[in-house]
Write a protein that holds these residues in place. Structure first.
Motif, PDB file in Angstrom:
ATOM      1  N   GLY A   1      15.687  -2.241 -21.149  1.00  0.00           N
ATOM      2  CA  GLY A   1      14.914  -1.301 -20.332  1.00  0.00           C
ATOM      3  C   GLY A   1      13.780  -0.688 -21.123  1.00  0.00           C
ATOM      4  O   GLY A   1      13.826  -0.596 -22.353  1.00  0.00           O
ATOM      5  N   CYS A   2      12.731  -0.286 -20.425  1.00  0.00           N
ATOM      6  CA  CYS A   2      11.627   0.409 -21.077  1.00  0.00           C
ATOM      7  C   CYS A   2      11.464   1.778 -20.428  1.00  0.00           C
ATOM      8  O   CYS A   2      12.026   2.052 -19.368  1.00  0.00           O
ATOM      9  CB  CYS A   2      10.329  -0.396 -20.983  1.00  0.00           C
ATOM     10  N   GLY A   3      10.724   2.662 -21.051  1.00  0.00           N
ATOM     11  CA  GLY A   3      10.576   4.031 -20.570  1.00  0.00           C
ATOM     12  C   GLY A   3       9.920   4.112 -19.211  1.00  0.00           C
ATOM     13  O   GLY A   3       9.352   3.139 -18.701  1.00  0.00           O
ATOM     14  N   ILE A   4       9.958   5.316 -18.658  1.00  0.00           N
ATOM     15  CA  ILE A   4       9.469   5.492 -17.285  1.00  0.00           C
ATOM     16  C   ILE A   4       7.963   5.238 -17.187  1.00  0.00           C
ATOM     17  O   ILE A   4       7.495   4.639 -16.219  1.00  0.00           O
ATOM     18  CB  ILE A   4       9.832   6.898 -16.762  1.00  0.00           C
ATOM     19  N   ALA A   5       7.193   5.681 -18.193  1.00  0.00           N
ATOM     20  CA  ALA A   5       5.739   5.489 -18.130  1.00  0.00           C
ATOM     21  C   ALA A   5       5.384   4.010 -18.134  1.00  0.00           C
ATOM     22  O   ALA A   5       4.572   3.542 -17.328  1.00  0.00           O
ATOM     23  CB  ALA A   5       5.063   6.214 -19.293  1.00  0.00           C
ATOM     24  N   ALA A   6       5.996   3.254 -19.047  1.00  0.00           N
ATOM     25  CA  ALA A   6       5.708   1.819 -19.120  1.00  0.00           C
ATOM     26  C   ALA A   6       6.187   1.104 -17.856  1.00  0.00           C
ATOM     27  O   ALA A   6       5.548   0.156 -17.380  1.00  0.00           O
ATOM     28  CB  ALA A   6       6.372   1.212 -20.353  1.00  0.00           C
ATOM     29  N   THR A   7       7.317   1.553 -17.304  1.00  0.00           N
ATOM     30  CA  THR A   7       7.834   0.926 -16.089  1.00  0.00           C
ATOM     31  C   THR A   7       6.908   1.179 -14.904  1.00  0.00           C
ATOM     32  O   THR A   7       6.648   0.278 -14.100  1.00  0.00           O
ATOM     33  CB  THR A   7       9.242   1.462 -15.781  1.00  0.00           C
ATOM     34  N   VAL A   8       6.426   2.419 -14.767  1.00  0.00           N
ATOM     35  CA  VAL A   8       5.482   2.734 -13.692  1.00  0.00           C
ATOM     36  C   VAL A   8       4.220   1.886 -13.830  1.00  0.00           C
ATOM     37  O   VAL A   8       3.709   1.336 -12.838  1.00  0.00           O
ATOM     38  CB  VAL A   8       5.135   4.235 -13.701  1.00  0.00           C
ATOM     39  N   GLU A   9       3.731   1.756 -15.058  1.00  0.00           N
ATOM     40  CA  GLU A   9       2.527   0.949 -15.280  1.00  0.00           C
ATOM     41  C   GLU A   9       2.771  -0.504 -14.876  1.00  0.00           C
ATOM     42  O   GLU A   9       1.934  -1.144 -14.223  1.00  0.00           O
ATOM     43  CB  GLU A   9       2.115   1.032 -16.747  1.00  0.00           C
ATOM     44  N   LEU A  10       3.943  -1.041 -15.256  1.00  0.00           N
ATOM     45  CA  LEU A  10       4.276  -2.419 -14.887  1.00  0.00           C
ATOM     46  C   LEU A  10       4.352  -2.571 -13.371  1.00  0.00           C
ATOM     47  O   LEU A  10       3.809  -3.527 -12.792  1.00  0.00           O
ATOM     48  CB  LEU A  10       5.615  -2.807 -15.521  1.00  0.00           C
ATOM     49  N   ALA A  11       4.993  -1.615 -12.708  1.00  0.00           N
ATOM     50  CA  ALA A  11       5.139  -1.699 -11.250  1.00  0.00           C
ATOM     51  C   ALA A  11       3.792  -1.668 -10.559  1.00  0.00           C
ATOM     52  O   ALA A  11       3.522  -2.462  -9.639  1.00  0.00           O
ATOM     53  CB  ALA A  11       6.021  -0.551 -10.760  1.00  0.00           C
TER      54      ALA A  11
ATOM     55  N   ALA B   1       0.824  -1.208   0.000  1.00  0.00           N
ATOM     56  CA  ALA B   1       0.000   0.000   0.000  1.00  0.00           C
ATOM     57  C   ALA B   1       0.857   1.256   0.000  1.00  0.00           C
ATOM     58  O   ALA B   1       0.584   2.220  -0.714  1.00  0.00           O
ATOM     59  CB  ALA B   1      -0.935  -0.010   1.206  1.00  0.00           C
ATOM     60  N   ALA B   2       1.930   1.249   0.815  1.00  0.00           N
ATOM     61  CA  ALA B   2       2.802   2.428   0.892  1.00  0.00           C
ATOM     62  C   ALA B   2       3.512   2.673  -0.433  1.00  0.00           C
ATOM     63  O   ALA B   2       3.670   3.827  -0.860  1.00  0.00           O
ATOM     64  CB  ALA B   2       3.821   2.238   2.017  1.00  0.00           C
ATOM     65  N   CYS B   3       3.931   1.616  -1.093  1.00  0.00           N
ATOM     66  CA  CYS B   3       4.618   1.769  -2.382  1.00  0.00           C
ATOM     67  C   CYS B   3       3.683   2.345  -3.439  1.00  0.00           C
ATOM     68  O   CYS B   3       4.069   3.228  -4.214  1.00  0.00           O
ATOM     69  CB  CYS B   3       5.196   0.438  -2.844  1.00  0.00           C
ATOM     70  N   ARG B   4       2.471   1.816  -3.492  1.00  0.00           N
ATOM     71  CA  ARG B   4       1.516   2.322  -4.486  1.00  0.00           C
ATOM     72  C   ARG B   4       1.239   3.804  -4.248  1.00  0.00           C
ATOM     73  O   ARG B   4       1.210   4.612  -5.177  1.00  0.00           O
ATOM     74  CB  ARG B   4       0.220   1.512  -4.420  1.00  0.00           C
TER      75      ARG B   4
ATOM     76  N   ALA C   1       3.098   6.068  -2.520  1.00  0.00           N
ATOM     77  CA  ALA C   1       4.270   6.922  -2.717  1.00  0.00           C
ATOM     78  C   ALA C   1       4.620   7.062  -4.196  1.00  0.00           C
ATOM     79  O   ALA C   1       4.998   8.153  -4.651  1.00  0.00           O
ATOM     80  CB  ALA C   1       5.459   6.351  -1.945  1.00  0.00           C
ATOM     81  N   LEU C   2       4.506   5.980  -4.958  1.00  0.00           N
ATOM     82  CA  LEU C   2       4.801   6.060  -6.388  1.00  0.00           C
ATOM     83  C   LEU C   2       3.838   7.019  -7.079  1.00  0.00           C
ATOM     84  O   LEU C   2       4.245   7.843  -7.911  1.00  0.00           O
ATOM     85  CB  LEU C   2       4.726   4.670  -7.020  1.00  0.00           C
ATOM     86  N   ALA C   3       2.558   6.924  -6.744  1.00  0.00           N
ATOM     87  CA  ALA C   3       1.586   7.844  -7.344  1.00  0.00           C
ATOM     88  C   ALA C   3       1.901   9.286  -6.969  1.00  0.00           C
ATOM     89  O   ALA C   3       1.782  10.203  -7.803  1.00  0.00           O
ATOM     90  CB  ALA C   3       0.172   7.478  -6.887  1.00  0.00           C
ATOM     91  N   ALA C   4       2.331   9.516  -5.724  1.00  0.00           N
ATOM     92  CA  ALA C   4       2.608  10.878  -5.269  1.00  0.00           C
ATOM     93  C   ALA C   4       3.789  11.485  -6.014  1.00  0.00           C
ATOM     94  O   ALA C   4       3.705  12.610  -6.520  1.00  0.00           O
ATOM     95  CB  ALA C   4       2.859  10.882  -3.759  1.00  0.00           C
ATOM     96  N   VAL C   5       4.905  10.770  -6.093  1.00  0.00           N
ATOM     97  CA  VAL C   5       6.087  11.354  -6.748  1.00  0.00           C
ATOM     98  C   VAL C   5       5.891  11.433  -8.253  1.00  0.00           C
ATOM     99  O   VAL C   5       6.444  12.335  -8.910  1.00  0.00           O
ATOM    100  CB  VAL C   5       7.363  10.555  -6.394  1.00  0.00           C
ATOM    101  N   ARG C   6       5.097  10.515  -8.798  1.00  0.00           N
ATOM    102  CA  ARG C   6       4.822  10.580 -10.240  1.00  0.00           C
ATOM    103  C   ARG C   6       3.986  11.808 -10.569  1.00  0.00           C
ATOM    104  O   ARG C   6       4.270  12.518 -11.544  1.00  0.00           O
ATOM    105  CB  ARG C   6       4.074   9.311 -10.663  1.00  0.00           C
ATOM    106  N   SER C   7       2.964  12.091  -9.751  1.00  0.00           N
ATOM    107  CA  SER C   7       2.118  13.242 -10.021  1.00  0.00           C
ATOM    108  C   SER C   7       2.878  14.554  -9.850  1.00  0.00           C
ATOM    109  O   SER C   7       2.550  15.556 -10.480  1.00  0.00           O
ATOM    110  CB  SER C   7       0.890  13.231  -9.104  1.00  0.00           C
ATOM    111  N   ALA C   8       3.900  14.565  -8.986  1.00  0.00           N
ATOM    112  CA  ALA C   8       4.709  15.769  -8.784  1.00  0.00           C
ATOM    113  C   ALA C   8       5.865  15.861  -9.774  1.00  0.00           C
ATOM    114  O   ALA C   8       6.656  16.803  -9.708  1.00  0.00           O
ATOM    115  CB  ALA C   8       5.256  15.798  -7.358  1.00  0.00           C
ATOM    116  N   ASN C   9       5.999  14.886 -10.667  1.00  0.00           N
ATOM    117  CA  ASN C   9       7.062  14.866 -11.676  1.00  0.00           C
ATOM    118  C   ASN C   9       8.449  14.822 -11.044  1.00  0.00           C
ATOM    119  O   ASN C   9       9.407  15.367 -11.575  1.00  0.00           O
ATOM    120  CB  ASN C   9       6.951  16.084 -12.605  1.00  0.00           C
ATOM    121  N   MET C  10       8.565  14.160  -9.899  1.00  0.00           N
ATOM    122  CA  MET C  10       9.854  14.001  -9.211  1.00  0.00           C
ATOM    123  C   MET C  10      10.521  12.744  -9.767  1.00  0.00           C
ATOM    124  O   MET C  10      10.431  11.655  -9.201  1.00  0.00           O
ATOM    125  CB  MET C  10       9.622  13.920  -7.700  1.00  0.00           C
ATOM    126  N   THR C  11      11.206  12.910 -10.906  1.00  0.00           N
ATOM    127  CA  THR C  11      11.686  11.761 -11.666  1.00  0.00           C
ATOM    128  C   THR C  11      12.670  10.911 -10.876  1.00  0.00           C
ATOM    129  O   THR C  11      12.602   9.676 -10.899  1.00  0.00           O
ATOM    130  CB  THR C  11      12.340  12.251 -12.967  1.00  0.00           C
TER     131      THR C  11
END
Length: 920
Positions: A903-913, A830-833, A835-845
């Protein structure tokens, strides 16, 4: 799940016992949110009525965790900043009631009565009975209790209409006895008694009710009761239900197409007419005032349309026509009042804004002379009559906007699709036209020409696509509705409106001196009265339709002057934000988010080709640099991209130094670490030691150096910051902490702790932000992760308190890592999901890639080593991923596959994760 009685949780048809009141409070607050996320602060306020204990956040997490054991892990979801109940609306009894109420509206009376009976059966007692003493639930308790009364009255009304008045009469009598001052209950009783042959008793009910109001409150019943009494005496056939009752909704309508939403407004208008003498519906052109008014009409009103009238004498003439007189009577208002007399009547005046003075005079005299007269008016300005009740009408709610658009578009295209993508595009289109019903309908007409996606894009470039090719009038063209109101303004108010059109996202009163002289506030009041500016103090805004017209009035020179004034306002605001940022004032970051659209607009203007002067270049660079330092703690993706575009070709002048700071910050936030270091280093090399923004550039280079894995540079910059007298206390503490973190990430947390001890006198900043407790947590993460979690929670709480998005997200990432290493896998998922959504929405690459690596570690622990290896490979392949140091090298090495995958791009990697976490 139930709130229509004691708070109740059901699972698989069985009631689940809840241990205590806190769990019921959290469950009720989430259930009442209708599927929206509830901020953590709101939940804490509900639990402790504004006096939370020191460990409120930890207690809240405990209550939520216990609830999840009963609901299942996927029902209560962690969102950025809060929690959300992920259930269909029907899963909560209040949502089922609302659906059934909507369903009943389109049914014939007998079926509708059965539907409402089903809804009423869902009540198990007083709403929220076991938590109703909490102040936070008072509005919900009142709303749900009133909804129950309303639905019961509707149900009894339908039973009368369906020909079963005799069977309903005992319940109607009980309702009237229980609600001695509720008029509708007594109207129902009068009708039921009359229909069942007990007319004298029906008239006695009216007399008793009138006496009760007069004796106890000194007021009279509404015209509805006098009208019903008159109709009963006349034994009107319409009061008797027909043998085959018509379907509901076939009452008088002015238009044949469907009407959407506005249930609350309809109820408010009816209540206002019943309670007051003069009611005015006020709102901008195209908002639907006339349509709403027509939905209220019963057919007994005197309706006067004033849109095509042009001179003051026309008002009396139009009213005379409604009364059946061939010409305006001699003596004007007095003669009309004599004709109206003391008979109960409702006069409806539509479109009054261009004849305000004659309407004001006529209405004032008629109301004074006719004691039973009620007036309902529509206007873009209030009439300003004594006792007038003004009801301001705004755009439709988002859901109704989309429903209206799709309904009208489907009328013109038989194959108009009905799917989620269609509704998503329709919502974007409706947002571009402010949700004004007229504009939504015009946009729907254009859909058959352009299609949804192209229509959205064309509207984004301007609203001209909605205007007719030729002709058109103020009732059928969006710009014409605005021009109609605009021409009624004083010239000074017109100029102010045109200048304010350059503001995007609204404005506050402090903007006015930049656009007009000392008389700006009275002019703003005139614009609000004319419904051309929407007031939600302390903010004001122009609807996009009004902005479109105002910008068209300015012309090139006028627009240049207006945008220069707007840029001066934003420079003043940015200077204030930087000053308050130095003090870690919590006002800073919400203020920046509120004005973000305006700040970006000014930044774009000052970077444009037409701004070629030295002063303009300096202003633009100054604004960009200030926003980069303030925005680094609360990053926005759009602003980040905009800042990155300010990179200078060389770094020599003051303006070029400031541009380099701005662009370097943007590149750091985007994860382009080498380019960020180049720009920030070039700026610092040209800055004197006493430069006003040296501390900001140092701080950002320290952060960039951390993710690039440059401990020596971070240590040197931290020491420079520690001795910089111009640096704020929190910035010096942050630099020291970053240096300690480099030791920890390099595998030597003891050295980091010694470093903090050396500078302990600089670290008393816990009241300013959460970076020091975050650092203490990181230094303990390897040896004592349980204690580290407590420090992370303190960091998150401190960061949230002062609205620091960046530091709060860092602590959330670290907290997820600690949970993984503690083996608390359910919490870690739950924490990973979250936190990942939070930093992704803030564009903190950089933090996105850190989360990807942590999720790989978690997935491997859960047995999914293949996915873990794919995530690690993606991070390895992206140059924007932060450097790996210390013990993390060994952890990640163990996760890499023998044969690395591409490796795949960041968007595809986030989706996979996220997909793998959901499966976990």
């Amino acid at each position: 799940m139930g709130v229509l009685g004691p708070v109740e949780l059901c699972r698989d048809g069985e009631v689940v016992p809840l241990a205590g009141v806190p769990q019921r409070i959290v469950l009720a607050r989430l259930a009442l949110a209708g599927g929206r996320a509830v901020p953590v602060g709101d939940l804490i306020a509900a639990l402790w009525d504004g006096e939370p204990p020191e460990n409120a956040l930890g207690n809240l997490h405990t209550y939520v965790s216990r609830l999840r054991r009963h609901t299942g892990g996927d029902v209560i979801r962690r969102e950025p900043g809060g929690y959300r109940l992920d259930l269909p609306a029907d899963a909560v009894d209040a949502g089922r009631v609302e659906r059934l109420a909507v369903q009943a509206r389109g049914q014939e009376p007998g079926t509708a009565a059965a539907t409402l009976a089903e809804a009423l059966e869902l009540w198990r007692g007083d709403p929220l009975a076991d938590v109703a003493d909490r102040l936070v639930f008072a509005p919900d308790v009142a709303r749900l209790a009133e909804l129950r009364r309303h639905l019961r009255e509707e149900w009894l009304d339908l039973r009368i209409a369906s020909g079963t008045a005799a069977g309903a009469l005992p319940e109607i009598e009980a309702l009237a006895a229980a609600e001695p001052l509720r008029e509708r209950a007594h109207l129902l009783l009068m009708r039921a008694l009359h229909i069942t042959g007990r007319t004298p008793e029906a008239l006695a009910v009216a007399r008793a009710y009138r006496d009760r109001l007069a004796d106890g409150h000194g007021v009279d019943p509404s015209p509805a009761m006098a009208g019903l009494q008159r109709r009963i005496l006349a034994d009107e056939p319409a009061l008797r239900p027909p043998e085959n009752p018509p379907k509901r909704g076939t009452a008088l309508r002015w238009r044949a197409d469907r009407f959407f939403g506005r249930e609350e407004e309809l109820a408010t208008v009816r209540a206002a007419i019943a309670a007051g003498r003069v009611t005015t519906l006020v709102g901008p052109g195209g908002v639907g005032k006339t349509r709403l008014m027509s939905e209220v009409l019963t057919g007994d009103e005197l309706v006067v349309e004033l849109a095509e009238r042009s001179v003051p004498a026309d008002v009396a003439a139009a009213v005379a026509g409604a009364l059946g007189l061939r010409t305006a009577p001699h003596g004007g208002a007095a003669a009309l009042a004599e004709r109206l007399g003391a008979t109960p009547a409702t006069l409806v005046l539509d479109n009054c804004e261009h004849l305000l003075e004659p309407v004001r005079v006529l209405v004032g005299e008629l109301v004074a002379r006719c004691p039973q007269l009620r007036v309902l008016a529509t206007s873009r300005q209030r009439l300003d009559v004594a006792g007038e009740r003004v009801l301001r009408l705004g755009p439709l709610p988002a859901e109704d906007q989309v429903a209206l658009f799709c309904d009208r578009a489907a009328l013109l295209r038989a194959d108009f699709p009905d799917d989620s993508r269609t509704r998503e595009l329709a919502a974007e289109i409706c947002g571009l036209v402010d949700g004004l019903p007229l504009a939504v309908e015009l946009a729907a007409r254009r859909e058959s020409v352009f299609g949804l996606a192209h229509l959205r894009d064309r509207l984004g470039a301007g609203l001209n696509v909605l205007d007719p090719a030729r002709g058109g009038d103020r009732a059928t063209a969006v710009s014409a509705t605005v021009e109609w109101s605009y021409r009624l303004l004083d010239p000074s108010a017109q100029r102010l409106l045109d200048n304010l059109a350059v503001c995007r996202g609204g404005f506050t009163l402090d903007a006015l001196p930049h656009f007009a002289g000392g008389d700006a506030e009275p002019l703003l009041a005139e614009l609000v009265d004319a419904s051309l500016v929407v007031a939600d103090p302390p903010r004001y805004r122009l609807l996009e339709t009004v902005r479109h017209v105002g910008l068209g009035h300015l012309g090139p020179d006028g627009e240049r002057r207006a945008r220069d004034a707007h840029a001066r306002w934003m420079l003043t605001l940015a200077t204030r934000m930087l000053d308050r940022c130095r003090e870690r004032d919590p006002w800073t970051y919400p203020a920046m988010r509120r004005e973000l659209a305006n700040l970006q607009e000014a930044l774009a203007w000052l970077s444009g080709d037409e701004r070629e002067g030295d002063d303009d270049r300096e202003d633009g660079a100054r604004l960009a640099a200030m926003l980069s330092v303030v925005g680094a703690d609360s990053p926005d993706p759009g602003l980040t991209e905009q800042l990155a575009r300010w990179a200078p070709e060389r770094v020599e002048t003051e303006a070029e130094v400031l541009r380099a700071v701005a662009a370097g910050t943007g590149e750091w936030l985007r994860g382009h670490l080498p380019e960020a270091d180049r720009l920030l280093s070039a700026a610092l090399d040209r800055m004197p030691d006493d430069h006003w923004l040296r501390w900001g550039a140092l701080l950002i280079r320290i952060s960039n150096g951390m993710f690039a894995g440059r401990p020596d540079q971070v240590r040197a910059d931290a020491e420079r910051m520690a001795t910089d007298p111009g640096a704020p206390a929190w910035a010096r503490a942050t630099g020291i902490c970053c240096s300690a973190l480099m030791d920890a990430y390099g595998g030597d947390p003891a050295a980091g702790r010694r470093w903090l001890e050396r500078y302990e006198h600089l670290l008393d900043t816990g009241h300013l932000d959460g970076f020091v407790p975050f650092t203490r947590g990181e230094l303990l993460a390897g040896s004592d992760p349980e204690r580290a979690l407590a420090w992370y929670d303190r960091s998150i709480a401190a960061s949230d308190r002062v609205n620091l998005t960046y530091t709060g997200h860092l602590a959330r990432v670290a907290r997820a890592a600690a949970l993984i290493r503690l083996g608390r896998r359910t919490e870690a998922v739950a924490a990973c999901r979250s936190a990942l959504a939070a930093v992704r929405s803030a564009n903190m690459t950089a933090q996105v890639w850190t989360m990807i690596r942590l999720i790989a570690e978690l997935l491997a622990a859960l047995g999914d080593r293949e996915s873990a290896a794919a995530l690690v490979a993606a991070a390895d392949a992206d140059p924007m991923a932060p450097a790996v140091m210390g013990p993390d090298r060994e952890r990640l090495a163990a996760l890499r596959a023998a044969t690395p995958s591409p490796g795949c791009g960041i968007a595809a990697t986030v989706e996979l994760a996220l997909r793998r976490l959901a499966e976990a």
